[in-house]
Write an enzyme that holds these catalytic residues in place. Structure first.
Site, PDB file in Angstrom:
ATOM      1  CB  SER A   1      43.629  32.288 -31.451  1.00  0.00           C
ATOM      2  OG  SER A   1      45.142  31.935 -31.044  1.00  0.00           O
ATOM      3  CB  ALA A   2      43.458  29.162 -26.834  1.00  0.00           C
ATOM      4  CG  HIS A   3      48.289  33.093 -28.346  1.00  0.00           C
ATOM      5  ND1 HIS A   3      48.738  34.246 -28.312  1.00  0.00           N
ATOM      6  CD2 HIS A   3      47.856  32.660 -29.292  1.00  0.00           C
ATOM      7  CE1 HIS A   3      49.037  34.532 -29.329  1.00  0.00           C
ATOM      8  NE2 HIS A   3      48.447  33.710 -30.322  1.00  0.00           N
TER       9      HIS A   3
ATOM     10  N   GLY B   1      45.219  30.678 -34.471  1.00  0.00           N
ATOM     11  CA  GLY B   1      44.374  31.358 -35.603  1.00  0.00           C
ATOM     12  C   GLY B   1      45.156  31.542 -36.892  1.00  0.00           C
ATOM     13  CB  THR B   2      48.597  31.354 -38.068  1.00  0.00           C
ATOM     14  OG1 THR B   2      49.080  32.583 -37.462  1.00  0.00           O
ATOM     15  CG2 THR B   2      49.383  31.329 -39.483  1.00  0.00           C
TER      16      THR B   2
ATOM     17  CG  ASN C   1      45.844  42.180 -36.011  1.00  0.00           C
ATOM     18  OD1 ASN C   1      44.969  42.449 -36.950  1.00  0.00           O
ATOM     19  ND2 ASN C   1      46.979  42.257 -35.994  1.00  0.00           N
TER      20      ASN C   1
ATOM     21  CD  GLN D   1      43.673  40.667 -31.512  1.00  0.00           C
ATOM     22  OE1 GLN D   1      43.388  40.991 -30.327  1.00  0.00           O
ATOM     23  NE2 GLN D   1      44.762  40.471 -31.703  1.00  0.00           N
TER      24      GLN D   1
ATOM     25  CB  CYS E   1      53.011  38.918 -37.275  1.00  0.00           C
ATOM     26  SG  CYS E   1      51.643  38.341 -36.257  1.00  0.00           S
TER      27      CYS E   1
ATOM     28  CB  THR F   1      48.788  13.288 -32.489  1.00  0.00           C
ATOM     29  OG1 THR F   1      48.989  12.033 -33.416  1.00  0.00           O
ATOM     30  CG2 THR F   1      48.287  12.863 -31.269  1.00  0.00           C
TER      31      THR F   1
HETATM   32  C1  LIG Z   1      43.227  39.302 -35.940  1.00  0.00           C
HETATM   33  C2  LIG Z   1      44.381  37.968 -35.820  1.00  0.00           C
HETATM   34  N1  LIG Z   1      44.214  36.815 -36.696  1.00  0.00           N
HETATM   35  C3  LIG Z   1      45.044  35.917 -36.554  1.00  0.00           C
HETATM   36  C4  LIG Z   1      46.107  35.979 -35.444  1.00  0.00           C
HETATM   37  C5  LIG Z   1      47.100  34.658 -35.560  1.00  0.00           C
HETATM   38  O1  LIG Z   1      46.855  34.052 -34.438  1.00  0.00           O
HETATM   39  P1  LIG Z   1      47.779  32.836 -33.759  1.00  0.00           P
HETATM   40  O2  LIG Z   1      49.133  33.777 -33.080  1.00  0.00           O
HETATM   41  O3  LIG Z   1      46.918  32.160 -32.798  1.00  0.00           O
HETATM   42  O4  LIG Z   1      48.452  32.043 -34.894  1.00  0.00           O
HETATM   43  C6  LIG Z   1      46.335  36.944 -34.940  1.00  0.00           C
HETATM   44  C7  LIG Z   1      47.363  37.034 -33.883  1.00  0.00           C
HETATM   45  O5  LIG Z   1      47.923  37.889 -33.714  1.00  0.00           O
HETATM   46  C8  LIG Z   1      45.208  38.017 -34.944  1.00  0.00           C
HETATM   47  O6  LIG Z   1      45.470  39.001 -34.126  1.00  0.00           O
END
Ligand SMILES: Cc1ncc(COP(=O)(O)O)c(C=O)c1O
Length: 392
Positions: free
Chosen positions: A204-206, A76-77, A156, A184, A330, A242
């Site tokens: 984001s997958a995780h 996601g970042t 989040n 989210q 974070c 890659t």
């Molecule tokens: C709203 C939101 N955006 C972006 C991210 C970042 O995603 P990633 O952990 O896959 O980099 C998060 C992760 O906490 C999130 O909650």
């Protein structure tokens, strides 16, 4: 059985989730059997490329996009960085004004701050006490120089869902690009990109039981992006490097599993969350709910406890085997209070009194009962005068 330690309880699914066994199994062959570089022309590469493109179709289908509109990223970042910087650079000739909200994830806020240092103008919209952006504020902020609006689907930290469909109608009317951070919500709430009317959507997958380090950016056909990662031709030159084929296969597997699941799973999570809220409200005084009471993520419960330091409460719960959080993964560990809570009007004292419980698909009633057994006493202990702790 007496003497057996209670099982640990994980209520931090907004930070990350365990990878499902079916997902691990699906990923397994892509480490050392189907290991080719998808950019190679020989049969090893072709095999990997076929799997990668199949995964792209699955992820695209999950959000109602076309495969060519999916750019795989490291999460996601990166998707947020690519959306914001990539769009701003590619469209600078049209204007240099960007609009976002005060409660965005740091990967959005830091990307727009970076662009502000590069000469872009940034408007950061306020939110109300429940963490919602007012679409009228978006409309008022637009100028002829505005090229991009970035507002998240759901927060989040406090779980508030933003009125993104309304915002999309405004941006479309003004011909402004709309980026939605849906990290989210994808897999938790219905999300169809065309219905929503967004131009760029981060995933984001995780957060949905897939592997860490993989995500995607939906880029509506016709939207121009400047790559922020230069080097190769991958993903139609929008993201060089890659691909992590195994992780992408895991991402595709998890979205398939979720599509087979139906809405009951989210309803069950919301039911347990409401059960937890009721139980806490009945057994602990001086508790308040942060975020929108209804328009919120099914698994999110963000509470403030009068006279309690949320960081100490979280640490003490962890000692009792219950993992919760005081905010986003974070920002926990930082000394400043959460930018989301302060944007919602909480003063520092109240902002420090909060704890986020985030439930997931694996959360059980027994786990909720365990929290309801432990939490009231832990809160009470923290509210006792210091002398009562020392016994003096
Ligand atoms: C709203 C939101 N955006 C972006 C991210 C970042 O995603 P990633 O952990 O896959 O980099 C998060 C992760 O906490 C999130 O909650």
């Amino acid at each position: 059985m007496s003497g057996t330690a209670p099982k640990r309880v994980y209520l931090d699914h907004a930070a990350t989730t365990p990878v499902l066994p079916e997902v691990v199994t699906a990923m397994q062959p892509y480490f050392s059997e189907v290991f080719g570089n998808p950019s190679s022309d020989h049969s090893f590469g072709q095999e990997a490329r076929a799997a990668l493109e199949e995964a792209r179709r699955a992820v695209a289908g999950f959000i109602g996009a076309r495969p060519g509109e999916i750019v795989f990223t490291s999460g996601g970042t990166e998707a947020n960085n690519l959306a914001i910087k990539g769009f701003a650079y590619a469209n600078r000739y049209r204007g240099n004004h960007i609009v976002t909200s005060a409660v965005e994830h740091h990967s959005v806020l830091e990307s727009v701050r970076f662009l502000a240092r590069e000469g872009f103008k940034v408007t950061v919209l306020p939110v109300d006490r429940e963490g919602r952006v007012d679409p009228k504020d978006v409309a008022r902020a637009l100028t002829p120089r505005t090229v991009l609006v970035s507002v998240m689907h759901a927060n989040n930290e406090v779980g508030t869902i933003q009125p993104v469909a309304e915002i999309a109608r405004i941006t479309r009317r003004h011909g402004v690009c709309f980026h939605v951070d849906a990290v989210q919500t994808v897999g938790h709430l219905h999300l169809a990109v065309r219905e929503l009317g967004a131009d760029l959507v981060s995933l984001s997958a995780h957060k949905i039981h897939g592997p860490k380090g993989v995500g995607a950016l939906y880029v509506r056909r016709g939207v121009r992006l400047e790559p922020i990662m230069n080097g190769g031709q991958q993903d139609v030159r929008r993201r060089a490097g890659t691909k992590d084929v195994a992780a992408i296969i895991g991402f595709a597997r998890v979205v398939r599993l979720i599509s087979e699941e139906g809405p009951e799973s989210a309803q069950q999570v919301a039911w347990l969350r409401d059960r937890l809220l009721r139980g806490i409200m009945e057994s602990v005084d001086g508790v308040w709910l942060n975020g929108h009471p209804v328009e919120r993520l099914p698994g999110n419960l963000h509470l403030g406890f009068d006279g309690v330091d949320g960081r100490v409460l979280a640490r003490n719960l962890d000692r009792r085997g219950i993992a919760v959080s005081t905010g986003s993964a974070c920002s926990s560990g930082q000394s400043e209070p959460s930018h989301v809570l302060t944007a919602m009007g909480l003063n520092h004292r109240r902002a420090y009194s909060c704890v986020r419980f985030s439930l997931g698909r694996g959360t059980t009633m027994e786990e909720i009962e365990r929290v309801l057994e432990v939490l009231p006493r832990e809160v009470e202990r923290l509210r006792l005068p210091a002398s009562a702790h020392t016994g003096s």
